[in-house]
Design a protein around this motif. Sequence first.
Motif, PDB file in Angstrom:
ATOM      1  N   TYR A 166      37.945  37.408  39.515  1.00 50.50           N
ATOM      2  CA  TYR A 166      39.001  37.497  40.510  1.00 50.50           C
ATOM      3  C   TYR A 166      39.539  36.121  40.851  1.00 50.50           C
ATOM      4  O   TYR A 166      38.855  35.114  40.722  1.00 50.50           O
ATOM      5  CB  TYR A 166      38.516  38.222  41.770  1.00 50.50           C
ATOM      6  N   GLY A 167      40.776  36.093  41.277  1.00 47.62           N
ATOM      7  CA  GLY A 167      41.426  34.847  41.641  1.00 47.62           C
ATOM      8  C   GLY A 167      42.915  35.075  41.726  1.00 47.62           C
ATOM      9  O   GLY A 167      43.411  36.104  41.271  1.00 47.62           O
ATOM     10  N   PRO A 168      43.650  34.135  42.330  1.00 45.03           N
ATOM     11  CA  PRO A 168      45.093  34.321  42.460  1.00 45.03           C
ATOM     12  C   PRO A 168      45.781  34.308  41.106  1.00 45.03           C
ATOM     13  O   PRO A 168      45.184  33.900  40.116  1.00 45.03           O
ATOM     14  CB  PRO A 168      45.527  33.129  43.310  1.00 45.03           C
ATOM     15  N   SER A 183      41.889  40.238  43.863  1.00 48.48           N
ATOM     16  CA  SER A 183      40.997  40.100  45.000  1.00 48.48           C
ATOM     17  C   SER A 183      39.943  41.178  44.918  1.00 48.48           C
ATOM     18  O   SER A 183      40.179  42.236  44.344  1.00 48.48           O
ATOM     19  CB  SER A 183      41.797  40.259  46.280  1.00 48.48           C
ATOM     20  N   THR A 184      38.779  40.910  45.495  1.00 46.66           N
ATOM     21  CA  THR A 184      37.746  41.923  45.434  1.00 46.66           C
ATOM     22  C   THR A 184      37.837  42.894  46.601  1.00 46.66           C
ATOM     23  O   THR A 184      37.058  43.833  46.682  1.00 46.66           O
ATOM     24  CB  THR A 184      36.349  41.296  45.449  1.00 46.66           C
ATOM     25  N   LEU A 187      28.906  41.080  37.820  1.00 48.59           N
ATOM     26  CA  LEU A 187      28.738  39.678  38.169  1.00 48.59           C
ATOM     27  C   LEU A 187      30.106  39.167  38.604  1.00 48.59           C
ATOM     28  O   LEU A 187      31.079  39.275  37.864  1.00 48.59           O
ATOM     29  CB  LEU A 187      28.238  38.905  36.944  1.00 48.59           C
ATOM     30  N   LEU A 188      30.167  38.631  39.811  1.00 48.68           N
ATOM     31  CA  LEU A 188      31.447  38.178  40.324  1.00 48.68           C
ATOM     32  C   LEU A 188      31.758  36.781  39.785  1.00 48.68           C
ATOM     33  O   LEU A 188      30.919  35.894  39.844  1.00 48.68           O
ATOM     34  CB  LEU A 188      31.417  38.128  41.854  1.00 48.68           C
ATOM     35  N   ARG A 191      34.621  33.885  40.247  1.00 49.50           N
ATOM     36  CA  ARG A 191      35.822  33.505  40.978  1.00 49.50           C
ATOM     37  C   ARG A 191      36.552  32.433  40.190  1.00 49.50           C
ATOM     38  O   ARG A 191      35.951  31.449  39.765  1.00 49.50           O
ATOM     39  CB  ARG A 191      35.442  32.963  42.350  1.00 49.50           C
ATOM     40  N   VAL A 192      37.831  32.645  39.966  1.00 46.91           N
ATOM     41  CA  VAL A 192      38.641  31.613  39.309  1.00 46.91           C
ATOM     42  C   VAL A 192      39.625  31.101  40.355  1.00 46.91           C
ATOM     43  O   VAL A 192      40.559  31.794  40.731  1.00 46.91           O
ATOM     44  CB  VAL A 192      39.405  32.188  38.107  1.00 46.91           C
ATOM     45  N   ALA A 193      39.393  29.894  40.846  1.00 50.01           N
ATOM     46  CA  ALA A 193      40.274  29.338  41.861  1.00 50.01           C
ATOM     47  C   ALA A 193      41.540  28.838  41.192  1.00 50.01           C
ATOM     48  O   ALA A 193      41.547  28.507  40.008  1.00 50.01           O
ATOM     49  CB  ALA A 193      39.575  28.197  42.593  1.00 50.01           C
ATOM     50  N   ALA A 194      42.627  28.792  41.980  1.00 47.95           N
ATOM     51  CA  ALA A 194      43.868  28.250  41.437  1.00 47.95           C
ATOM     52  C   ALA A 194      43.655  26.769  41.151  1.00 47.95           C
ATOM     53  O   ALA A 194      42.897  26.102  41.851  1.00 47.95           O
ATOM     54  CB  ALA A 194      44.989  28.447  42.452  1.00 47.95           C
TER      55      ALA A 194
END
Lengths: 386, 353
Positions: free
Chosen positions: B41-43, B167-168, B180-181, B183-186
């Motif tokens: 997930y991530g923007p 988004s989760t 497994l979460l 996260r990919v940040a911008a």
Amino acid sequence: MSNFFSKKASSSSKSASETRPPREVPWVEKYRPKSLDDISSQDHAVQVLKRTILSSNLPHMLFYGPPGTGKTSTILALANQLFGPDLARTRVLELNASDERGISIVREKIKNFARSTVSNPTAAQRAAFPCPPYKLIILDEADSMTQDAQSALRRTMETYSRITRFCLICNYVTRIIDPLASRCSKFRFKPLDTGDAIVRIKDICEKENVVYEEGVVEAILRAADGDLRKAITLLQSASKLHGSSSSSSAPLDADADADADSMDIDSPSTTVTVRSIEEIAGRVPSSIITSLITTASPTSSSSFSEHFSALQTAVENVILDGWSAAQLLVQIHDELVFSDEYDGTAKNSIVAAISETDKRLLDGSDEHLTILDLLVKVSGILRKSS
Amino acid sequence: MSLWVDKHRPKSLDALSYHPELSTRLSSLAASGDFPHLLVYGPSGAGKKTRIVATLKELYGPGVNKIKIDSRVFVTPSNRKLEFNVVSSIYHMEITPSDMGNNDRIIIQELLKEVAQTQQVDLSAKQRFKVVVINEADSLTRDAQAALRRTMEKYSPNLRLILLANSTSNIIAPIRSRTLLVRVAAPSYDDISSILFAVAKKERVALPPALAERIALESGRNLRRALLTLESLYAQNDSLAPDTQIPTPDWEVVVTSIADDLIKDHSAPALLKIRAKFYDLLAHCIPADLVLKTLVFKLLAKVDAELKPEVVYWAAFYEHRIHMGSKVIFHLEAFAAKFMRIYEIYLQAMMDN
């Protein structure tokens, strides 16, 4: 290690994996309790069910409770103990939300299975298992069945109750229609005790040779919130992240030595850290939460417009960093409500704002705007109270 | 000739330029032989898809890049036929079930089971499971997500899922606890400008640093948008200068004009004019929530600080309504009218003082 694998191969029940060399299964499946005795924390349900094994009389059952508390495991273990793996194939029908369960299925498949005669156990099976004279229909995730499908079950449950028992499993008991609920004896599965969960996790760590630093087990349980499945998934992911960096990344061959390979990979050499657990669990680092709340708290030094734009930037950054709004909300809630700095009135209003925000997020509102709105509200509340 | 965005998309995990820790995590997961289900997930524009494609390559080798598009037909219980496009290689399959709206559950049930029940045929394949990538997982209906739950466990020997989401928040807890979460940040502004430089260098374009910084700022930490902007600038101008104008998208120009109108005139005829503009935007398929969000941030830049909390409050309120209601124009218009009212009251109070 090796005897563990052989044990697994012998006890794996329904899947066809007996014919093939065991492959890497998620630990959640690997450590699914095989008998009722293995189930932790659900003393009440387990006690009642054990008695039913002895008396070989089972009521219709309704299991409900939050995810990861062992509902599915319990019924599978029970079925296994009642019928044994071989007989279970003809005596148990398991349907879950991944199967089509519209009204037509209830009318045809379930009804046909319910009214078919009970198969006869062989002498060997009779000796090993109680083999009571009824079939078991497990409707997993029953809360996602439509109302119509549920009402179609009503009469079926009664008519064939002589030879068929139903077990409904759901998270939200309120989504099961009353007529069905009243036909079942209800078992509530409560979130796991921390003590039991610790024992479980430590046990798995030992069996899988996971090396971990102090506090990791506690961190896992904190992140998992009483959900044992989540805890085990977390543990496995974490151990994989730490383990494989040192082990060779040789490609797995599809032949029999995959067994040996998997064992190599299962023995990590670096320790699992608390930090990596939190990272995997998707928890927002507490520093980010505190800084958000500090930005939202009124300060005397800066003017209101500066304060607002600081807040706006802070929210924008948090959202663009990809943190989940739902997770943010949970942690902001914990931080504010359990803090001693604010009085009851302020906390009341904050909780009201948070609940509104939660609803909006659930309805699919834009996260950025919604979280900004929440923090602006919180900031207003804090200013009023100070 | 492909777009720069696609042309310079990193093909392997080593080539990814930012979030190095994330890349190492993914590659160690891919190497471990036991790959978990992932929820990435991530923007948007943060590089989720790029990372997943690179991970798949790490898992299976170059074979995953040979993809084909199948059109499949599914039949609903009510005998309606649905056509659905599936992008697949011999190792993986990529689906966007939310295309089907409320019928996504059928896709999930039928397609995933079909994949899960067949084993990997290719004995020389590196992994024995197939991967199914589900795009826009956060817009899956509750039913479809519920259908995923047991499938993920039951067929895990043959099947791994990678869910992509913005988004989760909209993913149900049982799914979150099974995955497994990741996260990919911008990317940060610096990351973006350095990537812009790298691309410009490969394309032999002289890119002034000041312009790169402005493009990065303009993009709102969305790498795809930044690269597209760069390419369109390059196509439109002979040479790139530090002060080259970055064109704003047409719809944003309209939203800006709505914001100006809202500030200037608070009368019924003005509202009617704004309504026409809203309709114009909607007719061009600009999503209503995006319109509202952009409008709010434009307004926030224009109004006094004392008024801002109220504007945000009503914006969030009507944004929620847009999602709950059936006709979006009502709520856009209601927000416009509400804004006029609170702004007018505020001006009155200022006058009285």
